[in-house]
Design an enzyme around this catalytic site. Structure first.
Site, PDB file in Angstrom:
ATOM      1  N   MET A  63       0.804  -1.215   0.000  1.00  0.00           N
ATOM      2  CA  MET A  63       0.000   0.000   0.000  1.00  0.00           C
ATOM      3  C   MET A  63       0.831   1.257   0.000  1.00  0.00           C
ATOM      4  SD  MET A  63      -2.361  -1.764   2.652  1.00  0.00           S
ATOM      5  CE  MET A  63      -1.104  -3.042   2.570  1.00  0.00           C
ATOM      6  N   PRO A  64       1.832   1.327  -0.849  1.00  0.00           N
ATOM      7  CA  PRO A  64       2.725   2.495  -0.774  1.00  0.00           C
ATOM      8  C   PRO A  64       2.062   3.741  -1.351  1.00  0.00           C
ATOM      9  CG  PRO A  64       3.758   0.659  -1.911  1.00  0.00           C
ATOM     10  CD  PRO A  64       2.303   0.359  -1.831  1.00  0.00           C
ATOM     11  N   TYR A  65       2.564   4.854  -0.867  1.00  0.00           N
ATOM     12  CA  TYR A  65       2.119   6.169  -1.320  1.00  0.00           C
ATOM     13  C   TYR A  65       3.371   6.958  -1.694  1.00  0.00           C
ATOM     14  CZ  TYR A  65       0.496  10.998  -0.911  1.00  0.00           C
ATOM     15  OH  TYR A  65       0.224  12.316  -1.151  1.00  0.00           O
ATOM     16  N   PHE A  82      -0.176   4.258  -4.854  1.00  0.00           N
ATOM     17  CA  PHE A  82      -0.741   5.579  -5.157  1.00  0.00           C
ATOM     18  C   PHE A  82       0.414   6.538  -5.432  1.00  0.00           C
ATOM     19  CE2 PHE A  82      -5.054   5.963  -2.775  1.00  0.00           C
ATOM     20  CZ  PHE A  82      -5.456   4.750  -3.265  1.00  0.00           C
ATOM     21  N   LYS A  84       6.095   6.618   1.167  1.00  0.00           N
ATOM     22  CA  LYS A  84       5.575   6.078   2.427  1.00  0.00           C
ATOM     23  C   LYS A  84       5.252   4.604   2.225  1.00  0.00           C
ATOM     24  CE  LYS A  84       3.253  10.301   3.986  1.00  0.00           C
ATOM     25  NZ  LYS A  84       4.292  10.847   4.864  1.00  0.00           N
TER      26      LYS A  84
END
Lengths: 67, 67, 67, 67, 67, 67
Positions: free
Chosen positions: B1-3, B41, C7
């Site tokens: 789930m990296p951003y 994302f 992140k």
């Protein structure tokens, strides 16, 4: 290598004021932490008053009620 | 789930270049950390040159002096 | 002067993987936008799985239910 | 003194919806953590669909392909 | 209602230095933009040197090579 | 595809409270903007009281003086 992000409401900040914010934030990192000014990045975000909330209301509403 | 958040100065980045940044950042997270690409994302922020400072000056000033 | 913030959940990312993320993100900005690599900053934030939510649940919960 | 940042794609969010996001985020911090609502800041960022990527594509592309 | 975020590498910043950064950033917003100091938030992020990259390398690597 | 970042001081937020923040922020985006909850990301940052400033002082100082 510091990075400073300044968020303010978009209410007529001038280019000259932005220069002062950039210089002031850079000087702060140099003075307090001894950083090399060449490595200091500053990013200013101007946020519409509709998009900034305090105490559960947008700044647009707060400004209206303050009149 | 990296951003991933990419901030660059607003100096004519094209839609095609944005697609490449998005694809490249996503591939990076897949290649290095084995992340599922569907969960990556990417948000690109374009910052006015008046609002980005380096070495105590705005990029607007730096570009002028570089001429 | 680009700034990239990545992140990811704090789940054992190694120093070597961080080097690859930093190099890859820097190369991306050089390749796509012709930026000077010396001016590219990358900051990696590792976020505890209790503190990252997707679809209304923490990643801690999602990992438990996935077992 | 909480700070909440909400990022959504720029796709016609109305001023009334922004008020509801601000009020809802503030209430959440009050209800869950007992924070003083006067000290809760909320900033909403609207991101162009060209600048937001998921699964390696911009939302602009995803919307086109979804038609 | 300004918000200032200062990111520096985690290399022994003292509590006293943090107080000076907070006071200095607050004063800057008061001096340049006439903001009410009570409404200025400052958040300092200390980033591990493994997690901060410049010019394609982590600061950990840069510090080693600089010796 | 919304992204919500919640920053609070690190003062004993429990895992259960974090779950409630994540669920609440997700529900808010679903209720107000009709977003698909599966695509809502929430990241909670807990900030040391030394590193958070209001009105020119760290929260550590403010807490001491409030006693």
């Amino acid at each position: 290598m510091p990075y400073v992000n300044i968020k303010v409401t978009r209410e007529g900040v001038t280019a000259e004021q932005k220069e002062r914010l950039i210089r002031g934030a850079t000087d702060l990192l140099v003075d307090v932490l001894g950083k090399n000014p060449k490595t200091v990045f500053v990013v200013i975000d101007e946020v519409d008053t509709d998009n900034w909330g305090v105490a559960g209301k947008s700044v647009t509403q707060i400004r209206k009620q303050g009149r």
